[in-house]
Design an enzyme around this catalytic site. Sequence first.
Site, short mmCIF file in Angstrom:
data_model
loop_
_atom_site.label_atom_id
_atom_site.label_comp_id
_atom_site.label_asym_id
_atom_site.label_seq_id
_atom_site.Cartn_x
_atom_site.Cartn_y
_atom_site.Cartn_z
N TYR A 1 0.85 -1.19 0.00
CA TYR A 1 0.00 0.00 0.00
C TYR A 1 0.89 1.24 0.00
O TYR A 1 1.24 1.79 1.05
CB TYR A 1 -0.97 -0.06 1.18
CG TYR A 1 -2.03 -1.11 0.91
CD1 TYR A 1 -3.31 -0.75 0.51
CD2 TYR A 1 -1.71 -2.45 0.97
CE1 TYR A 1 -4.25 -1.70 0.20
CE2 TYR A 1 -2.64 -3.42 0.67
CZ TYR A 1 -3.91 -3.04 0.29
OH TYR A 1 -4.84 -3.99 -0.03
N LYS A 28 4.62 -14.98 -1.29
CA LYS A 28 5.09 -15.11 -2.67
C LYS A 28 6.62 -15.06 -2.63
O LYS A 28 7.27 -14.33 -3.39
CB LYS A 28 4.50 -13.97 -3.53
CG LYS A 28 4.73 -14.07 -5.02
CD LYS A 28 3.83 -15.06 -5.72
CE LYS A 28 4.16 -15.12 -7.20
NZ LYS A 28 3.46 -16.23 -7.90
N ASP A 82 -0.76 -17.58 -5.11
CA ASP A 82 -1.60 -17.95 -6.27
C ASP A 82 -2.22 -19.32 -6.06
O ASP A 82 -3.40 -19.54 -6.39
CB ASP A 82 -0.83 -17.86 -7.60
CG ASP A 82 0.66 -18.12 -7.47
OD1 ASP A 82 1.18 -18.13 -6.35
OD2 ASP A 82 1.32 -18.33 -8.50
N ASP A 112 -6.02 -8.76 1.65
CA ASP A 112 -7.16 -7.99 1.16
C ASP A 112 -7.87 -8.77 0.05
O ASP A 112 -9.09 -8.96 0.06
CB ASP A 112 -6.64 -6.65 0.64
CG ASP A 112 -7.74 -5.63 0.41
OD1 ASP A 112 -8.88 -5.89 0.83
OD2 ASP A 112 -7.45 -4.58 -0.18
N ASP A 131 -11.61 -10.99 0.29
CA ASP A 131 -12.77 -10.72 -0.57
C ASP A 131 -13.17 -11.98 -1.33
O ASP A 131 -14.36 -12.28 -1.49
CB ASP A 131 -12.46 -9.61 -1.59
CG ASP A 131 -12.88 -8.22 -1.08
OD1 ASP A 131 -12.92 -8.04 0.16
OD2 ASP A 131 -13.17 -7.34 -1.90
#
Length: 346
Positions: free
Chosen positions: A125, A178, A211, A235, A239
Amino acid sequence: MTRILVLPGDGIGPEITRATIAVLEAALGSSVTFDRMEIGEASLRDQGSTLPPAVLAAIPAADGVILGPVSHYTYPAGQPNPSAALRTGFQLYANVRPCRSRPGLSILPKPMDLVIVRENTEGFYADRSMHAGPGEFMPDPDSAFAIRKITANASRRVARAACEIAAERSGRLTAVHKANVLKLTDGLFLREVRAVAAEFPSITLDEVIVDAAAALLVRDPERFDVIVTTNMFGDILSDEASELSGSLGLGGSINAGADVCVAQAQHGSAPDIAGRGVANPVSLILSSAMLLTWMARRRDDAALSEAARRIEQAVDRVLDDPQSRTGDLGGPLGTDAFAQAVIAAL
Ligand code: NAD
């Protein structure tokens, strides 16, 4: 007397906040007072700022905060994003997002019951990762860069929050990362998660690349119990998990720090349906129940934790009946009628 500060926010924020407060008042009676202050487009109009200084001053004095979603994507340049400002300003380092499937609502072939614990103060962010200056920059008109910030301290404290939650559940913790590509930043994150998890004898830690985690959430959600991950991965995955459970409007969420906790729906301000009275208030209602549980633990207050439990049960009972669901779940009810159904179930 418990005092909760209510910041309704933008878009569907005022509608779902009104519904949430009605449910909380029914569950808690007069033991809690709600102080309302404007943020976002309303305070920009009246006070010239999307986050007036008086709001920031009121937060430490409150026992808890309920924050509606904000339309920060469309704020004028230079206006603060209240959600980001609260997370970084009050170091609300753990964003806790439980997600579980309910019969007849989830689109998953297998049940899901998990908690995503997302680092909440740094990561990708770029609007909040720097002490001074922006974390995004363009050295020429056709190149743009963003800084991803990962620190040992922030990784350690979110790992500890996740371990404490996992220790109270099955003991299974998955670090999502990752590190195959982001070797230094996610390498550091994993180093800290491993070190903290080793302090908890009841916890089994495994590690999944983000992933693959996105795919496994659909194919085999039972594989996960508690997930700990960095800010943006958390985040996106939360969702995804929320929508898989039936709707983006279903998942509760708190932003918790050492001394301040902010209940905040998982979803955004949904400007496409704002003002129509059709938004699903479940996410903010369940977030507020999580806030009551957080406050109850700090104060050893059995009445608050019982109220949270009753609210969660009432929401489940109402969602059981297809005729008492909101439109996003294929039901006929609007926001206020859904809240009244929860109050009746209480
Ligand atoms: P969104 O989450 O607001 O909406 C995505 C879709 O889900 C829309 O179709 C919306 O109608 C639907 N939806 C969301 N919540 C719902 C609910 N409770 N009931 C029924 N349907 C619901 O995402 P967006 O449209 O990409 O973003 C809109 C604004 O919200 C942007 O300004 C964005 O920056 C902001 N945002 C804020 C937060 C926050 O305040 N925490 C989080 C995400 C996005």
